[in-house]
Design a protein around this motif. Structure first.
Motif, PDB file in Angstrom:
ATOM      1  N   ALA A  25      49.071  25.491  39.537  1.00 53.28           N
ATOM      2  CA  ALA A  25      49.735  25.486  41.032  1.00 53.28           C
ATOM      3  C   ALA A  25      49.545  26.972  41.778  1.00 53.28           C
ATOM      4  O   ALA A  25      49.991  26.647  42.966  1.00 53.28           O
ATOM      5  N   VAL A  30      44.382  27.089  42.470  1.00 49.87           N
ATOM      6  CA  VAL A  30      44.007  26.148  43.471  1.00 49.87           C
ATOM      7  C   VAL A  30      43.050  26.428  44.421  1.00 49.87           C
ATOM      8  O   VAL A  30      41.946  25.440  44.618  1.00 49.87           O
ATOM      9  N   ARG A  33      39.744  26.244  42.261  1.00 49.29           N
ATOM     10  CA  ARG A  33      39.261  24.849  42.345  1.00 49.29           C
ATOM     11  C   ARG A  33      38.615  24.208  43.456  1.00 49.29           C
ATOM     12  O   ARG A  33      37.814  23.605  43.492  1.00 49.29           O
ATOM     13  N   SER A  34      39.291  24.934  44.526  1.00 51.49           N
ATOM     14  CA  SER A  34      38.786  24.439  45.781  1.00 51.49           C
ATOM     15  C   SER A  34      37.341  25.077  46.292  1.00 51.49           C
ATOM     16  O   SER A  34      36.885  24.937  47.553  1.00 51.49           O
ATOM     17  N   SER A 109      50.123  24.221  47.678  1.00 50.34           N
ATOM     18  CA  SER A 109      49.266  23.617  46.428  1.00 50.34           C
ATOM     19  C   SER A 109      48.907  22.413  46.735  1.00 50.34           C
ATOM     20  O   SER A 109      47.875  21.784  46.264  1.00 50.34           O
ATOM     21  N   THR A 113      41.121  20.414  49.734  1.00 45.88           N
ATOM     22  CA  THR A 113      40.104  21.276  50.166  1.00 45.88           C
ATOM     23  C   THR A 113      39.909  21.274  51.535  1.00 45.88           C
ATOM     24  O   THR A 113      39.791  22.483  52.043  1.00 45.88           O
TER      25      THR A 113
END
Length: 200
Positions: A25, A30, A33-34, A109, A113
């Motif tokens: 988180a 984060v 991952r986006s 978090s 996106t």
């Protein structure tokens, strides 16, 4: 906006094995991952060289430390500064917080996106607007200061030469043109020379 610097300043980090960042988180994890390009740093010395290629900086630090991180970073390079809001970073209650915080935006978090993209977009716009206001304010202050020098010089010339202020202003203007200087600089020279000669 794709390239971000993330400042992670956690006392007891739990590493995320997949990316080498702290918890899943954490801001860096984060944002990775986006789809963002993330450069992470945990000290100011590590962060400063990374700022040159970044479009914004995300501070995943306790709110009580936000300003002490923001100041050296923005002194190095003016870019949008966003705060990562989490249980870890919200270390004091808003009602107890006495400091001033100048953040261009807040990320969490729990954002998708799309929400991150919108938040970053608005943060950049806020940053640009704030910079424009600061620039305009600086220009206005400079004009006011210039006007003060011109008015003082005009008054001194008018009284010492016994001429109208309009004529004194014209003298300053002509002198500025002859010397290829700003009229305010000529006016400041007149005032300073007068004060020197009169022991003021």
């Amino acid at each position: 906006m794709r390239a971000l610097v993330v400042i992670e300043n956690r006392k007891a980090p739990s590493r995320d094995e997949s990316h080498g960042f702290q918890s899943p988180a954490s801001a860096a994890a984060v944002l990775l991952r986006s789809g963002y390009q993330v450069s992470a740093a945990s000290t100011c010395e590590q962060a400063l060289p990374l700022l040159s290629g970044a479009e914004a900086c995300v501070l995943d630090v306790p709110v009580s430390e936000f300003s002490e991180w923001r100041e050296p970073l923005t002194a190095h390079r003016a870019i949008p500064m966003l705060w990562w809001l989490s249980e870890h970073t919200a270390n004091i209650k808003p009602s107890a917080y006495q400091g001033g915080i100048t953040a261009d935006g807040i990320l969490t978090s729990g954002m998708s996106t799309a929400e991150l993209e919108w938040a970053l977009l608005f943060s950049v716009r806020l940053f640009q607007t704030r910079r424009q206001w600061a620039k305009e304010r600086e220009q206005l202050l400079t004009r006011l200061e210039d006007r003060k020098w011109i008015e003082r010089a005009k008054g001194l010339l008018a009284s010492t030469r016994n001429i109208p202020e309009a004529e004194a202003y014209e003298m300053l203007r002509k002198q500025a043109m002859n010397e290829r200087r700003r009229i305010a600089d000529v006016a400041a020279s007149v005032v300073n020379a007068y004060q020197l000669l009169n022991g003021e």
